[in-house]
Design an enzyme around this catalytic site. Structure first.
Site, PDB file in Angstrom:
ATOM      1  N   LYS A  85       0.853  -1.178   0.000  1.00  0.00           N
ATOM      2  CA  LYS A  85       0.000   0.000   0.000  1.00  0.00           C
ATOM      3  C   LYS A  85       0.896   1.236   0.000  1.00  0.00           C
ATOM      4  O   LYS A  85       1.918   1.261   0.703  1.00  0.00           O
ATOM      5  CB  LYS A  85      -0.882  -0.004   1.256  1.00  0.00           C
ATOM      6  CG  LYS A  85      -1.882  -1.152   1.292  1.00  0.00           C
ATOM      7  CD  LYS A  85      -2.922  -0.993   0.204  1.00  0.00           C
ATOM      8  CE  LYS A  85      -4.081  -1.969   0.417  1.00  0.00           C
ATOM      9  NZ  LYS A  85      -5.124  -1.783  -0.620  1.00  0.00           N
TER      10      LYS A  85
ATOM     11  N   LYS B 174     -13.217  -7.788  -7.826  1.00  0.00           N
ATOM     12  CA  LYS B 174     -13.723  -8.154  -6.501  1.00  0.00           C
ATOM     13  C   LYS B 174     -15.219  -8.353  -6.662  1.00  0.00           C
ATOM     14  O   LYS B 174     -15.915  -7.412  -7.017  1.00  0.00           O
ATOM     15  CB  LYS B 174     -13.488  -7.023  -5.496  1.00  0.00           C
ATOM     16  CG  LYS B 174     -12.041  -6.727  -5.178  1.00  0.00           C
ATOM     17  CD  LYS B 174     -11.917  -5.529  -4.258  1.00  0.00           C
ATOM     18  CE  LYS B 174     -10.460  -5.264  -3.907  1.00  0.00           C
ATOM     19  NZ  LYS B 174     -10.289  -4.000  -3.159  1.00  0.00           N
TER      20      LYS B 174
END
Ligand code: OSB
Ligand code: MG
Length: 375
Positions: free
Chosen positions: A167, A266
């Site tokens: 991240k 997703k």
């Protein structure tokens, strides 16, 4: 297939370790577990909405509200020939894809169990992928120090994971990538910004180009397509979209605009397996590779993700990792494990193919609601 009962449970599980993205740090994971029942068979799905509307607009509470007040009445007692019909039946409800997905995915599990078939077979998985298992990568959050980041990457590479994602956010980007390239060389490496930058940061983001990253995921705003298309003309690193692609139509526009060269799928973000298959096929038609994202799911959502990842265009390692990185113990037994070669076996039983540990589910449950068909 007729769903006679829907059960909602609000669960809360502590994370084995905190997880930090550009929008904040979390230590636990609340989520809604959905069970649908038809002809005495149960199907389960996990709603990936979190406590806060920081990844997208939905939360555990909005999902609970939308499922109980709006999705359930449209689904209960109605005859479906196949779970792929369900998303269209919910069309009158605008958005709320995570709420819809939790019920739709539970219906796929139920359907596969009724067919006595593993979910991957019903979804259209590729034989070779079902046999070999799926390639697994990890998503590593923002850490307290670069040294800790290095140590975490070291641990995950030793566990066999096939690619590392970190991240990033302004102030935790070039330095982190520099350290990882210096310490680990040519490993498959990518970054995920979760919408932390703006188009005016293009020159700064071009500073990532020399590091030969596999991709940069969602650098710009959560609902943006056009700025990503402009950014892609200014940086060499391939852009992958996550947050922005919540419908097949938006994904089609993004591909045509040149806003992404890679797509993260997703099912929660798309509204379930049916829409995820449609996105997978759309990307395939444009020779855009896809990979399966993760939302810090328990073993139940994780099992769904593994089955979906067997479709042929999931050619890049996904954020579908071992249970023990997230929850200990998990809600399923045995847990999802990654093998030394960085693959995860596809659970072979009917439906999602994993065994729920009902007493663990019961002890993690904070609220429960049961809805029944009146038709
Ligand atoms: O952007 O992919 C993301 C987790 C929560 C919300 C958004 C994201 C993530 C992850 C973690 O990156 C993926 C995982 O390990 O489940
Ligand atoms: Mg992401």
């Amino acid at each position: 297939m007729r769903i006679e009962r829907i059960e909602l449970r609000l669960l809360r599980l502590p994370l084995v370790r905190f997880f930090e993205t550009s929008f904040g740090r979390i230590h636990e994971r609340p989520f809604v577990l959905v069970t649908v029942t038809g002809d005495g068979v149960d199907g389960v799905g996990e709603c990936v909405a979190d406590a806060n509307p920081f990844y997208s607009a939905e939360t555990t509470r909005t999902a609970w509200h939308v499922i109980s007040e709006f999705v359930a009445p449209l689904v209960l007692g109605r005859e479906f020939t196949h779970p792929r019909e369900m998303f269209a039946a919910l069309h009158v409800i605008r958005g709320h894809n995570m709420a819809k997905a939790a019920v739709e995915m539970a219906a796929w599990d139920l359907y596969a169990k009724q067919q006595v078939a593993p979910l991957c077979r019903v979804l259209g998985g590729a034989d070779a992928r079902i046999e070999s298992g799926i390639a697994s990568g990890v998503s590593i959050g923002i850490q307290d120090s670069l040294e800790e980041l290095g140590d975490r990457v070291d641990t995950e590479l030793a566990a066999g994971y096939r690619r590392i994602k970190i991240k990033i956010k302004p102030g935790w980007d070039i330095g982190a990538v520099t350290l990882l390239r210096e310490r680990f060389g040519d490993i498959p490496l990518m970054v995920d910004a979760n919408a932390a930058y703006q188009l005016r940061d293009a020159a700064h983001l071009a500073g990532l180009d020399p590091f030969d990253l596999m991709m940069i995921e969602q650098p710009l705003d959560y609902d943006d397509v056009q700025d990503h298309a402009v950014l892609q003309t200014k940086i060499r690193t391939p852009i992958c979209l996550d947050e922005s692609l919540h419908t097949v139509k938006v994904a089609d526009e993004a591909i045509r605009a040149g806003a992404c060269r890679i797509i993260n799928i997703k099912p929660g973000r798309m509204g379930g397996h049916g829409q995820s298959i449609a996105l997978h096929d759309l990307a395939d038609g444009h020779s855009i590779p896809v990979w399966h994202g993760g939302m810090l799911e328990s073993g139940i959502g994780r099992a769904h993700n593994i089955h979906l990842s067997t479709l042929p265009n999931f050619t890049l390692p996904g954020d579908v990792a071992a249970s023990r990185r997230y929850f200990s113990p998990d809600l399923i037994d045995p847990e999802i494990e990654v093998r030394a070669d960085g693959t995860i076996a596809v659970p072979p039983g009917p439906g999602i193919g994993v065994q729920l540990v009902h007493d663990r589910i019961a002890s993690a449950t904070q609220e429960r609601l049961e809805l029944r068909s009146s038709r």
